[in-house]
Scaffold this motif. Structure first.
Motif, mmCIF file in Angstrom:
data_model
loop_
_atom_site.group_PDB
_atom_site.id
_atom_site.type_symbol
_atom_site.label_atom_id
_atom_site.label_comp_id
_atom_site.label_asym_id
_atom_site.label_seq_id
_atom_site.Cartn_x
_atom_site.Cartn_y
_atom_site.Cartn_z
ATOM 1 N N ASP A 43 0.805 -1.224 0.000
ATOM 2 C CA ASP A 43 0.000 0.000 0.000
ATOM 3 C C ASP A 43 0.841 1.280 0.000
ATOM 4 O O ASP A 43 0.299 2.378 -0.097
ATOM 5 C CB ASP A 43 -0.948 0.000 1.196
ATOM 6 C CG ASP A 43 -0.227 -0.114 2.528
ATOM 7 O OD1 ASP A 43 0.903 -0.625 2.547
ATOM 8 O OD2 ASP A 43 -0.800 0.308 3.551
ATOM 9 N N HIS A 44 2.172 1.155 0.075
ATOM 10 C CA HIS A 44 3.039 2.333 0.093
ATOM 11 C C HIS A 44 3.139 2.903 -1.326
ATOM 12 O O HIS A 44 3.272 2.167 -2.294
ATOM 13 C CB HIS A 44 4.437 1.966 0.607
ATOM 14 C CG HIS A 44 5.240 3.147 1.011
ATOM 15 N ND1 HIS A 44 5.834 3.988 0.103
ATOM 16 C CD2 HIS A 44 5.524 3.659 2.241
ATOM 17 C CE1 HIS A 44 6.461 4.948 0.732
ATOM 18 N NE2 HIS A 44 6.282 4.779 2.039
ATOM 19 N N PRO A 45 3.103 4.249 -1.457
ATOM 20 C CA PRO A 45 3.178 4.865 -2.793
ATOM 21 C C PRO A 45 4.468 4.560 -3.559
ATOM 22 O O PRO A 45 4.477 4.616 -4.785
ATOM 23 C CB PRO A 45 3.073 6.371 -2.525
ATOM 24 C CG PRO A 45 2.686 6.532 -1.110
ATOM 25 C CD PRO A 45 2.912 5.242 -0.405
#
Length: 130
Positions: free
Chosen positions: A75-77
């Protein structure tokens, strides 16, 4: 007496550099990069004893592993296609131990400078009283 001030002063300088590198490491311990970039590299001060009564000096900086550690955070950009990001390989407990040692070393060297200064001032007072 002047040797004591000079030696302790060199110790102050090295311990200040050590404190700076540890604080830099702690501040960047959670920096995230993508897996196609290098992680933040921890900094380690390299110190060496001087010749005779010249104290100690920092001779350079060594850097930690640019590979860091790869963590799955889909979920990290900055995550790659597989969901991985790169963090620095910095052990917080090791850095905190280094911080305490550097702080204590700095305090001890500062105390030596203070005591040598007090001794020098007392010697001047003895000379004035005669």
């Amino acid at each position: 007496m002047f040797d004591a001030i000079s030696i302790a002063g060199s110790g102050l300088s090295v311990h200040r550099q050590w404190l700076d590198s540890v604080s830099d490491n702690l501040a960047n311990a959670n920096n995230v990069t993508s897996t196609d970039e290098n992680a933040f590299q921890a900094r380690y001060v390299v110190a060496q004893a001087g010749e005779g009564n010249s104290g100690v000096r920092a001779t350079g900086i060594e850097f930690g592993d640019p590979e860091g550690r790869v963590v799955h955070q889909p979920d990290h950009p900055l995550a790659d296609e597989e969901g991985y990001v790169r963090y620095p390989d910095i052990d917080m407990s090791e850095q905190m131990g280094n911080l305490v040692m550097a702080q204590r070393g700095y305090q001890v060297n500062a105390a030596v400078v203070d005591r040598a200064k007090e001794t020098y001032q007392a010697a001047l007072q003895i000379g004035r009283n005669q």
